[in-house]
Design a protein around this motif. Structure first.
Motif, PDB file in Angstrom:
ATOM      1  N   PHE A 111       3.092   7.011   3.265  1.00  0.00           N
ATOM      2  CA  PHE A 111       1.640   7.135   3.488  1.00  0.00           C
ATOM      3  C   PHE A 111       1.458   6.156   4.955  1.00  0.00           C
ATOM      4  O   PHE A 111       0.417   6.105   5.193  1.00  0.00           O
ATOM      5  CB  PHE A 111       0.993   6.211   2.426  1.00  0.00           C
ATOM      6  CG  PHE A 111       1.332   4.777   2.417  1.00  0.00           C
ATOM      7  CD1 PHE A 111       0.483   3.761   3.048  1.00  0.00           C
ATOM      8  CD2 PHE A 111       2.352   4.293   1.556  1.00  0.00           C
ATOM      9  CE1 PHE A 111       1.117   2.581   2.805  1.00  0.00           C
ATOM     10  CE2 PHE A 111       2.733   3.128   1.331  1.00  0.00           C
ATOM     11  CZ  PHE A 111       1.957   1.958   1.928  1.00  0.00           C
ATOM     12  N   GLY A 112       2.614   6.103   5.621  1.00  0.00           N
ATOM     13  CA  GLY A 112       2.389   5.406   7.013  1.00  0.00           C
ATOM     14  C   GLY A 112       3.842   4.914   7.647  1.00  0.00           C
ATOM     15  O   GLY A 112       4.658   5.306   6.953  1.00  0.00           O
ATOM     16  N   LEU A 113       3.546   4.310   8.488  1.00  0.00           N
ATOM     17  CA  LEU A 113       4.669   3.642   9.208  1.00  0.00           C
ATOM     18  C   LEU A 113       4.443   2.575  10.170  1.00  0.00           C
ATOM     19  O   LEU A 113       3.243   2.463  10.567  1.00  0.00           O
ATOM     20  CB  LEU A 113       5.637   4.699   9.956  1.00  0.00           C
ATOM     21  CG  LEU A 113       4.983   5.192  11.153  1.00  0.00           C
ATOM     22  CD1 LEU A 113       4.631   4.788  12.392  1.00  0.00           C
ATOM     23  CD2 LEU A 113       5.357   6.770  11.441  1.00  0.00           C
ATOM     24  N   TYR A 114       5.342   1.696  10.613  1.00  0.00           N
ATOM     25  CA  TYR A 114       5.269   0.817  11.673  1.00  0.00           C
ATOM     26  C   TYR A 114       6.590   0.911  12.409  1.00  0.00           C
ATOM     27  O   TYR A 114       7.395   1.230  12.142  1.00  0.00           O
ATOM     28  CB  TYR A 114       4.994  -0.594  11.197  1.00  0.00           C
ATOM     29  CG  TYR A 114       5.940  -1.355  10.636  1.00  0.00           C
ATOM     30  CD1 TYR A 114       6.770  -2.170  11.325  1.00  0.00           C
ATOM     31  CD2 TYR A 114       6.206  -1.420   9.216  1.00  0.00           C
ATOM     32  CE1 TYR A 114       7.940  -2.722  10.538  1.00  0.00           C
ATOM     33  CE2 TYR A 114       7.239  -2.061   8.383  1.00  0.00           C
ATOM     34  CZ  TYR A 114       8.122  -2.697   9.099  1.00  0.00           C
ATOM     35  OH  TYR A 114       9.094  -3.542   8.580  1.00  0.00           O
ATOM     36  N   ARG A 115       6.120   0.579  13.702  1.00  0.00           N
ATOM     37  CA  ARG A 115       7.298   0.630  14.866  1.00  0.00           C
ATOM     38  C   ARG A 115       7.661  -0.447  15.324  1.00  0.00           C
ATOM     39  O   ARG A 115       6.788  -1.487  15.259  1.00  0.00           O
ATOM     40  CB  ARG A 115       7.031   1.796  15.820  1.00  0.00           C
ATOM     41  CG  ARG A 115       6.952   3.143  15.285  1.00  0.00           C
ATOM     42  CD  ARG A 115       6.649   4.068  16.407  1.00  0.00           C
ATOM     43  NE  ARG A 115       6.392   5.431  15.936  1.00  0.00           N
ATOM     44  CZ  ARG A 115       7.425   6.234  15.648  1.00  0.00           C
ATOM     45  NH1 ARG A 115       8.752   6.009  15.879  1.00  0.00           N
ATOM     46  NH2 ARG A 115       7.104   7.634  15.513  1.00  0.00           N
ATOM     47  N   THR A 116       8.816  -0.832  15.734  1.00  0.00           N
ATOM     48  CA  THR A 116       9.308  -2.211  16.455  1.00  0.00           C
ATOM     49  C   THR A 116       9.378  -1.785  18.007  1.00  0.00           C
ATOM     50  O   THR A 116       8.394  -0.942  18.534  1.00  0.00           O
ATOM     51  CB  THR A 116      10.630  -2.722  15.811  1.00  0.00           C
ATOM     52  OG1 THR A 116      11.367  -2.002  15.765  1.00  0.00           O
ATOM     53  CG2 THR A 116       9.909  -3.083  14.428  1.00  0.00           C
ATOM     54  N   ASN A 117      10.541  -2.373  18.647  1.00  0.00           N
ATOM     55  CA  ASN A 117      10.382  -2.329  19.929  1.00  0.00           C
ATOM     56  C   ASN A 117      11.452  -1.257  20.576  1.00  0.00           C
ATOM     57  O   ASN A 117      12.260  -1.417  21.664  1.00  0.00           O
ATOM     58  CB  ASN A 117      10.770  -3.652  20.537  1.00  0.00           C
ATOM     59  CG  ASN A 117      12.009  -4.160  20.127  1.00  0.00           C
ATOM     60  OD1 ASN A 117      12.555  -3.814  19.117  1.00  0.00           O
ATOM     61  ND2 ASN A 117      12.070  -5.708  20.393  1.00  0.00           N
ATOM     62  N   GLU A 159      11.890   5.352  19.056  1.00  0.00           N
ATOM     63  CA  GLU A 159      13.393   5.719  18.776  1.00  0.00           C
ATOM     64  C   GLU A 159      13.888   5.302  17.193  1.00  0.00           C
ATOM     65  O   GLU A 159      14.546   5.743  16.669  1.00  0.00           O
ATOM     66  CB  GLU A 159      14.617   5.428  19.669  1.00  0.00           C
ATOM     67  CG  GLU A 159      14.532   5.751  21.041  1.00  0.00           C
ATOM     68  CD  GLU A 159      15.777   5.119  21.696  1.00  0.00           C
ATOM     69  OE1 GLU A 159      16.533   4.162  21.171  1.00  0.00           O
ATOM     70  OE2 GLU A 159      15.950   5.437  22.913  1.00  0.00           O
ATOM     71  N   SER A 160      12.940   4.726  16.758  1.00  0.00           N
ATOM     72  CA  SER A 160      13.018   4.261  15.265  1.00  0.00           C
ATOM     73  C   SER A 160      11.629   3.932  14.488  1.00  0.00           C
ATOM     74  O   SER A 160      10.521   3.760  15.312  1.00  0.00           O
ATOM     75  CB  SER A 160      13.763   3.054  15.097  1.00  0.00           C
ATOM     76  OG  SER A 160      12.787   1.780  15.568  1.00  0.00           O
ATOM     77  N   ALA A 161      11.334   4.115  13.313  1.00  0.00           N
ATOM     78  CA  ALA A 161      10.371   3.621  12.613  1.00  0.00           C
ATOM     79  C   ALA A 161      10.856   3.023  11.142  1.00  0.00           C
ATOM     80  O   ALA A 161      11.610   3.440  10.781  1.00  0.00           O
ATOM     81  CB  ALA A 161       9.584   4.933  12.448  1.00  0.00           C
ATOM     82  N   ASN A 162       9.595   2.201  10.726  1.00  0.00           N
ATOM     83  CA  ASN A 162       9.882   2.060   9.159  1.00  0.00           C
ATOM     84  C   ASN A 162       8.717   2.598   8.672  1.00  0.00           C
ATOM     85  O   ASN A 162       7.488   2.594   8.607  1.00  0.00           O
ATOM     86  CB  ASN A 162       9.601   0.362   9.259  1.00  0.00           C
ATOM     87  CG  ASN A 162      10.656  -0.345   9.829  1.00  0.00           C
ATOM     88  OD1 ASN A 162      11.637  -1.023   9.084  1.00  0.00           O
ATOM     89  ND2 ASN A 162      10.565  -0.688  10.949  1.00  0.00           N
ATOM     90  N   TYR A 163       9.363   3.608   7.721  1.00  0.00           N
ATOM     91  CA  TYR A 163       8.479   4.410   6.855  1.00  0.00           C
ATOM     92  C   TYR A 163       7.934   3.736   5.368  1.00  0.00           C
ATOM     93  O   TYR A 163       8.685   3.398   4.815  1.00  0.00           O
ATOM     94  CB  TYR A 163       9.015   5.769   6.572  1.00  0.00           C
ATOM     95  CG  TYR A 163       9.503   6.337   7.832  1.00  0.00           C
ATOM     96  CD1 TYR A 163       8.342   7.433   8.384  1.00  0.00           C
ATOM     97  CD2 TYR A 163      10.667   6.157   8.379  1.00  0.00           C
ATOM     98  CE1 TYR A 163       8.987   8.136   9.401  1.00  0.00           C
ATOM     99  CE2 TYR A 163      11.015   6.927   9.749  1.00  0.00           C
ATOM    100  CZ  TYR A 163      10.115   7.762  10.147  1.00  0.00           C
ATOM    101  OH  TYR A 163      10.556   8.530  11.352  1.00  0.00           O
ATOM    102  N   LEU A 164       6.483   3.713   5.454  1.00  0.00           N
ATOM    103  CA  LEU A 164       5.892   3.169   4.185  1.00  0.00           C
ATOM    104  C   LEU A 164       5.866   3.969   3.163  1.00  0.00           C
ATOM    105  O   LEU A 164       5.191   4.838   3.243  1.00  0.00           O
ATOM    106  CB  LEU A 164       4.739   2.325   4.523  1.00  0.00           C
ATOM    107  CG  LEU A 164       4.727   1.403   5.939  1.00  0.00           C
ATOM    108  CD1 LEU A 164       3.306   0.871   6.167  1.00  0.00           C
ATOM    109  CD2 LEU A 164       5.498   0.271   5.707  1.00  0.00           C
TER     110      LEU A 164
END
Length: 221
Positions: A136-142, A146-151
Protein backbone atom coordinates in the motif's frame (compact mmCIF):
# COMPACT_ATOMS: atom_id res chain seq x y z
CA UNK A 1 -4.64 7.21 16.27
CA UNK A 2 -3.48 9.84 13.79
CA UNK A 3 -2.02 12.45 16.12
CA UNK A 4 1.38 10.77 16.26
CA UNK A 5 1.45 10.30 12.48
CA UNK A 6 0.47 13.95 11.93
CA UNK A 7 3.25 15.03 14.30
CA UNK A 8 5.71 12.80 12.44
CA UNK A 9 4.76 14.40 9.10
CA UNK A 10 5.15 17.85 10.66
CA UNK A 11 8.54 17.00 12.18
CA UNK A 12 9.76 15.63 8.86
CA UNK A 13 8.59 18.70 6.94
CA UNK A 14 10.05 21.06 9.52
CA UNK A 15 13.53 19.83 8.67
CA UNK A 16 13.17 21.08 5.10
CA UNK A 17 11.32 24.23 6.12
CA UNK A 18 14.11 25.15 8.53
CA UNK A 19 16.68 24.54 5.78
CA UNK A 20 15.01 27.16 3.57
CA UNK A 21 14.72 27.20 -0.20
CA UNK A 22 14.70 25.17 -2.31
CA UNK A 23 14.23 22.42 0.32
CA UNK A 24 11.19 24.08 1.84
CA UNK A 25 9.37 23.90 -1.50
CA UNK A 26 10.37 20.56 -2.95
CA UNK A 27 11.37 18.33 -0.03
CA UNK A 28 8.14 18.09 1.93
CA UNK A 29 5.30 15.62 2.30
CA UNK A 30 1.69 16.54 1.67
CA UNK A 31 -1.27 14.95 3.42
CA UNK A 32 -3.67 14.32 0.58
CA UNK A 33 -7.16 13.12 -0.16
CA UNK A 34 -9.25 11.12 2.25
CA UNK A 35 -11.28 8.24 0.90
CA UNK A 36 -14.91 7.40 1.47
CA UNK A 37 -16.11 4.04 2.70
CA UNK A 38 -17.74 3.55 -0.70
CA UNK A 39 -14.41 4.06 -2.48
CA UNK A 40 -12.75 1.56 -0.17
CA UNK A 41 -15.49 -0.98 -0.82
CA UNK A 42 -14.97 -0.55 -4.56
CA UNK A 43 -11.24 -1.17 -4.16
CA UNK A 44 -11.83 -4.22 -1.97
CA UNK A 45 -14.25 -5.58 -4.53
CA UNK A 46 -11.75 -4.91 -7.31
CA UNK A 47 -8.89 -6.79 -5.59
CA UNK A 48 -11.01 -9.39 -3.76
CA UNK A 49 -9.32 -8.62 -0.43
CA UNK A 50 -10.52 -6.80 2.67
CA UNK A 51 -8.25 -4.02 3.89
CA UNK A 52 -7.20 -4.07 7.55
CA UNK A 53 -9.34 -1.82 9.72
CA UNK A 54 -6.35 0.34 10.65
CA UNK A 55 -5.62 1.09 7.00
CA UNK A 56 -9.29 1.86 6.32
CA UNK A 57 -9.30 4.31 9.21
CA UNK A 58 -6.15 5.94 7.89
CA UNK A 59 -7.77 6.40 4.49
CA UNK A 60 -11.05 7.76 5.82
CA UNK A 61 -9.85 9.68 8.88
CA UNK A 62 -6.39 10.95 7.97
CA UNK A 63 -5.75 10.68 4.25
CA UNK A 64 -2.66 9.64 2.38
CA UNK A 65 0.94 10.86 2.24
CA UNK A 66 2.52 12.08 -0.98
CA UNK A 67 5.96 13.38 -1.88
CA UNK A 68 5.93 16.87 -3.34
CA UNK A 69 7.64 17.63 -6.62
CA UNK A 70 11.29 16.53 -6.82
CA UNK A 71 11.61 14.92 -3.41
CA UNK A 72 13.20 11.58 -4.29
CA UNK A 73 15.43 10.86 -1.29
CA UNK A 74 14.33 10.12 2.26
CA UNK A 75 10.63 10.33 1.51
CA UNK A 76 7.36 8.40 1.73
CA UNK A 77 4.29 7.58 -0.33
CA UNK A 78 1.13 6.06 1.11
CA UNK A 79 -0.89 5.37 -2.01
CA UNK A 80 -4.41 6.74 -2.19
CA UNK A 81 -7.37 4.52 -3.00
CA UNK A 82 -7.93 6.47 -6.22
CA UNK A 83 -4.29 6.04 -7.26
CA UNK A 84 -4.46 2.29 -6.69
CA UNK A 85 -7.67 2.01 -8.70
CA UNK A 86 -6.07 4.01 -11.52
CA UNK A 87 -3.06 1.72 -11.61
CA UNK A 88 -5.23 -1.39 -11.66
CA UNK A 89 -7.26 -0.05 -14.60
CA UNK A 90 -4.52 1.80 -16.47
CA UNK A 91 -4.46 0.84 -20.19
CA UNK A 92 -0.70 1.53 -20.37
CA UNK A 93 1.23 -1.66 -19.58
CA UNK A 94 4.14 0.31 -18.15
CA UNK A 95 2.02 2.04 -15.50
CA UNK A 96 -0.57 -0.66 -14.85
CA UNK A 97 -0.38 -3.26 -12.11
CA UNK A 98 -2.10 -6.63 -12.29
CA UNK A 99 -2.65 -6.66 -8.53
CA UNK A 100 -1.64 -4.88 -5.33
CA UNK A 101 0.49 -7.88 -4.37
CA UNK A 102 4.03 -7.22 -3.23
CA UNK A 103 5.68 -8.59 -6.39
CA UNK A 104 3.42 -6.71 -8.78
CA UNK A 105 3.83 -3.48 -6.82
CA UNK A 106 7.61 -3.78 -6.68
CA UNK A 107 7.53 -4.29 -10.43
CA UNK A 108 5.23 -1.29 -10.88
CA UNK A 109 7.59 1.04 -9.01
CA UNK A 110 10.26 0.16 -11.59
CA UNK A 111 8.07 0.78 -14.61
CA UNK A 112 7.13 -2.92 -14.77
CA UNK A 113 10.65 -3.77 -15.88
CA UNK A 114 12.34 -5.99 -13.27
CA UNK A 115 13.32 -9.08 -15.24
CA UNK A 116 14.97 -10.78 -12.27
CA UNK A 117 11.60 -11.25 -10.61
CA UNK A 118 10.59 -13.49 -13.48
CA UNK A 119 13.94 -15.23 -13.72
CA UNK A 120 14.16 -16.17 -10.04
CA UNK A 121 10.52 -16.65 -9.08
CA UNK A 122 8.18 -19.17 -10.67
CA UNK A 123 4.61 -18.14 -11.58
CA UNK A 124 3.36 -20.11 -8.56
CA UNK A 125 5.80 -18.33 -6.23
CA UNK A 126 4.84 -14.89 -7.53
CA UNK A 127 1.16 -15.76 -7.23
CA UNK A 128 1.60 -16.85 -3.61
CA UNK A 129 3.46 -13.70 -2.61
CA UNK A 130 1.01 -11.43 -4.41
CA UNK A 131 -1.94 -13.13 -2.74
CA UNK A 132 -0.55 -13.12 0.80
CA UNK A 133 1.22 -9.73 0.96
CA UNK A 134 -0.51 -6.57 -0.25
CA UNK A 135 1.51 -3.40 -0.82
CA UNK A 136 0.00 0.00 0.00
CA UNK A 137 3.01 2.32 -0.10
CA UNK A 138 6.74 2.73 0.20
CA UNK A 139 9.44 4.88 1.67
CA UNK A 140 12.86 5.66 0.24
CA UNK A 141 16.15 6.48 1.88
CA UNK A 142 19.19 8.16 0.32
CA UNK A 143 19.81 6.01 -2.78
CA UNK A 144 18.44 8.33 -5.48
CA UNK A 145 15.62 5.98 -6.50
CA UNK A 146 17.86 2.91 -6.47
CA UNK A 147 15.99 1.28 -3.59
CA UNK A 148 12.77 1.35 -1.63
CA UNK A 149 11.13 -0.13 1.44
CA UNK A 150 7.76 -1.51 0.37
CA UNK A 151 5.01 -1.31 2.98
CA UNK A 152 2.55 -4.20 3.06
CA UNK A 153 -0.04 -6.04 5.11
CA UNK A 154 -0.51 -9.80 5.31
CA UNK A 155 -3.62 -11.98 5.38
CA UNK A 156 -3.88 -11.58 9.17
CA UNK A 157 -3.90 -7.78 8.95
CA UNK A 158 -0.36 -7.39 10.30
CA UNK A 159 2.02 -4.88 8.75
CA UNK A 160 5.61 -5.04 7.59
CA UNK A 161 8.11 -3.82 4.99
CA UNK A 162 10.35 -5.35 2.34
CA UNK A 163 13.60 -3.69 1.27
CA UNK A 164 14.85 -3.93 -2.30
CA UNK A 165 17.94 -2.33 -3.84
CA UNK A 166 18.28 -2.59 -7.60
CA UNK A 167 21.86 -3.81 -7.31
CA UNK A 168 21.21 -6.46 -4.66
CA UNK A 169 18.40 -8.73 -5.82
CA UNK A 170 19.94 -11.61 -3.87
CA UNK A 171 19.22 -9.78 -0.61
CA UNK A 172 15.57 -9.32 -1.61
CA UNK A 173 15.29 -12.96 -2.59
CA UNK A 174 17.10 -14.63 0.32
CA UNK A 175 16.42 -12.28 3.23
CA UNK A 176 12.90 -11.11 2.41
CA UNK A 177 10.96 -13.13 -0.15
CA UNK A 178 12.04 -16.69 0.61
CA UNK A 179 11.22 -16.39 4.34
CA UNK A 180 7.75 -15.12 3.42
CA UNK A 181 6.85 -18.53 2.03
CA UNK A 182 7.34 -20.16 5.44
CA UNK A 183 5.53 -17.64 7.60
CA UNK A 184 4.64 -13.98 7.50
CA UNK A 185 7.42 -11.76 8.88
CA UNK A 186 4.91 -8.96 9.50
CA UNK A 187 4.80 -8.07 13.20
CA UNK A 188 3.77 -4.40 13.27
CA UNK A 189 0.56 -2.50 13.72
CA UNK A 190 0.15 0.26 11.14
CA UNK A 191 0.97 3.22 13.35
CA UNK A 192 4.12 1.56 14.65
CA UNK A 193 5.30 0.75 11.12
CA UNK A 194 4.77 4.30 9.87
CA UNK A 195 6.37 5.93 12.89
CA UNK A 196 9.47 3.75 12.54
CA UNK A 197 9.68 4.73 8.87
CA UNK A 198 9.33 8.40 9.73
CA UNK A 199 12.10 8.16 12.30
CA UNK A 200 14.43 6.78 9.63
CA UNK A 201 13.64 9.23 6.85
CA UNK A 202 13.53 12.28 9.14
CA UNK A 203 17.02 11.56 10.45
CA UNK A 204 18.30 11.00 6.91
CA UNK A 205 16.58 14.15 5.66
CA UNK A 206 18.32 16.11 8.40
CA UNK A 207 21.66 14.73 7.24
CA UNK A 208 20.74 15.49 3.62
CA UNK A 209 19.93 19.16 4.14
CA UNK A 210 22.95 19.59 6.38
CA UNK A 211 25.49 18.09 3.99
CA UNK A 212 24.70 19.39 0.51
CA UNK A 213 23.12 22.62 -0.77
CA UNK A 214 20.40 22.28 -3.41
CA UNK A 215 21.04 25.54 -5.30
CA UNK A 216 21.27 23.64 -8.58
CA UNK A 217 19.13 20.67 -7.68
CA UNK A 218 17.67 18.97 -10.74
CA UNK A 219 15.99 15.93 -9.21
CA UNK A 220 18.33 13.56 -11.05
CA UNK A 221 20.36 12.42 -8.04
Amino acid sequence: MFEKIAKAVHAYNQVSIDAGEPYSSICVLDIEEKSTEKEILLLEDRIGIKLPEALKKLYTGFGTIKNRDLNENNCMDIYSVSYLMERLDDPDKWTRTESLGIIDMIRLSWGNDRYELDEELSPAMKSYLNKHYICFGLYRTNDNLESANYLYFDTEGRFGSVFYHQDDFEDLLQNHLHPMFKESPATHVLEELLLEAFEIITELKLEEVSDEPLDNYSGNG
